[in-house]
Write a protein that holds these residues in place. Sequence first.
Motif, mmCIF file in Angstrom:
data_model
loop_
_atom_site.group_PDB
_atom_site.id
_atom_site.type_symbol
_atom_site.label_atom_id
_atom_site.label_comp_id
_atom_site.label_asym_id
_atom_site.label_seq_id
_atom_site.Cartn_x
_atom_site.Cartn_y
_atom_site.Cartn_z
ATOM 1 N N ASN A 204 -9.119 -2.440 2.173
ATOM 2 C CA ASN A 204 -7.851 -2.108 1.526
ATOM 3 C C ASN A 204 -7.960 -2.216 0.010
ATOM 4 O OD1 ASN A 204 -5.056 -3.285 0.409
ATOM 5 N ND2 ASN A 204 -4.640 -1.893 2.107
ATOM 6 N N VAL A 285 2.844 -5.075 2.257
ATOM 7 C CA VAL A 285 3.560 -3.835 1.945
ATOM 8 C C VAL A 285 3.795 -3.715 0.445
ATOM 9 C CG1 VAL A 285 5.784 -2.658 2.235
ATOM 10 C CG2 VAL A 285 4.629 -3.652 4.216
ATOM 11 N N ALA A 288 0.737 -2.364 -1.061
ATOM 12 C CA ALA A 288 0.618 -0.933 -0.770
ATOM 13 C C ALA A 288 1.527 -0.117 -1.675
ATOM 14 C CB ALA A 288 0.948 -0.681 0.703
ATOM 15 N N LEU A 293 1.915 3.886 -2.561
ATOM 16 C CA LEU A 293 2.481 4.346 -1.294
ATOM 17 C C LEU A 293 3.981 4.062 -1.255
ATOM 18 C CD1 LEU A 293 -0.163 3.228 1.383
ATOM 19 C CD2 LEU A 293 0.245 5.529 0.506
ATOM 20 N N VAL A 295 6.418 2.906 1.134
ATOM 21 C CA VAL A 295 6.351 2.237 2.431
ATOM 22 C C VAL A 295 7.687 1.604 2.760
ATOM 23 C CG1 VAL A 295 5.108 0.572 3.852
ATOM 24 C CG2 VAL A 295 3.924 1.735 1.983
ATOM 25 N N GLN A 318 -2.574 -3.597 8.240
ATOM 26 C CA GLN A 318 -3.347 -3.540 7.008
ATOM 27 C C GLN A 318 -4.286 -2.341 6.998
ATOM 28 O OE1 GLN A 318 -6.371 -6.587 6.461
ATOM 29 N NE2 GLN A 318 -5.748 -6.826 4.314
ATOM 30 N N SER A 320 -4.050 0.367 8.828
ATOM 31 C CA SER A 320 -3.265 1.601 8.845
ATOM 32 C C SER A 320 -2.789 1.964 7.439
ATOM 33 C CB SER A 320 -2.065 1.443 9.786
ATOM 34 O OG SER A 320 -2.496 1.192 11.114
ATOM 35 N N LEU A 321 -2.356 0.971 6.672
ATOM 36 C CA LEU A 321 -1.946 1.239 5.290
ATOM 37 C C LEU A 321 -3.137 1.666 4.435
ATOM 38 C CD1 LEU A 321 0.603 -1.671 4.693
ATOM 39 C CD2 LEU A 321 1.086 0.747 5.148
ATOM 40 N N VAL A 333 5.735 6.347 4.257
ATOM 41 C CA VAL A 333 4.937 5.655 5.281
ATOM 42 C C VAL A 333 5.832 4.602 5.910
ATOM 43 C CG1 VAL A 333 2.911 4.240 5.733
ATOM 44 C CG2 VAL A 333 2.809 6.040 3.992
ATOM 45 N N VAL A 335 6.375 1.417 8.706
ATOM 46 C CA VAL A 335 5.739 0.360 9.496
ATOM 47 C C VAL A 335 6.831 -0.304 10.321
ATOM 48 C CG1 VAL A 335 4.445 -1.806 9.435
ATOM 49 C CG2 VAL A 335 3.986 -0.026 7.719
ATOM 50 N N VAL A 348 2.830 2.684 13.011
ATOM 51 C CA VAL A 348 2.655 3.011 11.597
ATOM 52 C C VAL A 348 2.470 4.522 11.504
ATOM 53 C CG1 VAL A 348 1.325 2.646 9.489
ATOM 54 C CG2 VAL A 348 1.539 0.787 11.166
ATOM 55 N N SER A 350 2.465 8.088 8.883
ATOM 56 C CA SER A 350 2.281 8.565 7.509
ATOM 57 C C SER A 350 2.125 10.075 7.547
ATOM 58 C CB SER A 350 1.051 7.913 6.871
ATOM 59 O OG SER A 350 -0.114 8.215 7.622
#
Length: 409
Positions: A204, A285, A288, A293, A295, A318, A320-321, A333, A335, A348, A350
């Motif tokens: 990440n 989040v 992200a 993103l 989110v 994590q 997936s992000l 996105v 969650v 999740v 996107s």
Amino acid sequence: MAVRLPRPHRFDVYIGLTGLLGGLLLWGIGLGVRPAGQPMVLLPGTWPLLVPLVVMAGCEVLRRAAPRTALLTATAALITDTVTEGNLVTVLMYTDVMYAAVLYGTPTSARRIPWITGLLTVAGAIVPFAMWREPEALLIGVATGIVAFAPASTGLIVRNHREAAESARLRAEQTALLAEMDRVQAVTAERARMARELHDMVANHLSAIAIHSTAALSLDEPQTTRQALGVIRENSVAGLAEMRRLIGILRDDSGDTESPTGLSASLGQGGNPVAPTLDGLGALVGTARANGLDVTLDAGHGEALPAPVELAAYRIVQESLTNALKHAGPGRVTVALLRRNGSLDITVTSPCGDRDGPRAPGSGAGLVGMRERAALLDGTFEAGPEDSPEGKIWAVRATLPVGEDGGAS
């Protein structure tokens, strides 16, 4: 076609030669078992007893290579010896051939020979006594028992002990082999678990670093470059902290560093407090969002969950992000975590990206790791493109079983 006998054992050759020399010594000094004047001595003289002696010595040579043939031939030689003046060494060698026939023969022969010799011993005592009504007649049975039944029984006892020892050795080898297989499987599983942890911890942050460093290099805007460098620094510090946490776990003196069980617990399978939990989803989040993103988070999972479930759910979100950061197109996105029917549902979604390639390189290990995490908890996992009212999306869906009392099912 002639039957070729197996090659005799060297030790058996020595036994046969020793017996032959011993018998010749007794023959040379004229020492026989029975006097020449007895009625049962049909072949008087010292020369006739050499034939069964030589034959018995040859049977000793074959005692291990061909035990059945040796026993049958030796029995015929012993019967021949009874009508001569006799040789004590011939009788002694016969007892050894009988012993070897049980010890080295087939399992069927090893079971039958003691029974047959036992019956002959009983018959040799009862029949002569019934015919002659003389106590001395019982000595025939005693002699038969000493010459035939006793060595056969001894051979059976020794054979049973050897087979028991061989069975114990084989069981020990199998136990050692199974233990080694379990150890290899445990090490392999632990290496896979460590690989998942390393990937999820670092991917990440490194993905964000790669994306923002690319933006900083491609855009000649001081403000954008400064923002990108800020994000790069934040992700560098966070990634370094994650790596230090893992290194601290691996160097923990409280557990054996080579024990897969202890390492598994340290990596969160046993509820180690340093392992991430769902309480950290908000910060995840937030990172992200800082990486660019859009989110939204719906973590309505309710009460606390077992540590393995929380760790797996956190890592799935994590990763997936991270994938969304690398692959998703512009858009929201989402969650969502929902506890229902003894399980935790994770979703999740996107927007599917239209770019030619990912914004940061990937190895494909993320999907494999998420699938493995769900499988280890007997859960389900699926990921792929889907149609939605907002257009084409990429959806990650996982279901992790949870006990009704909060324990893993």
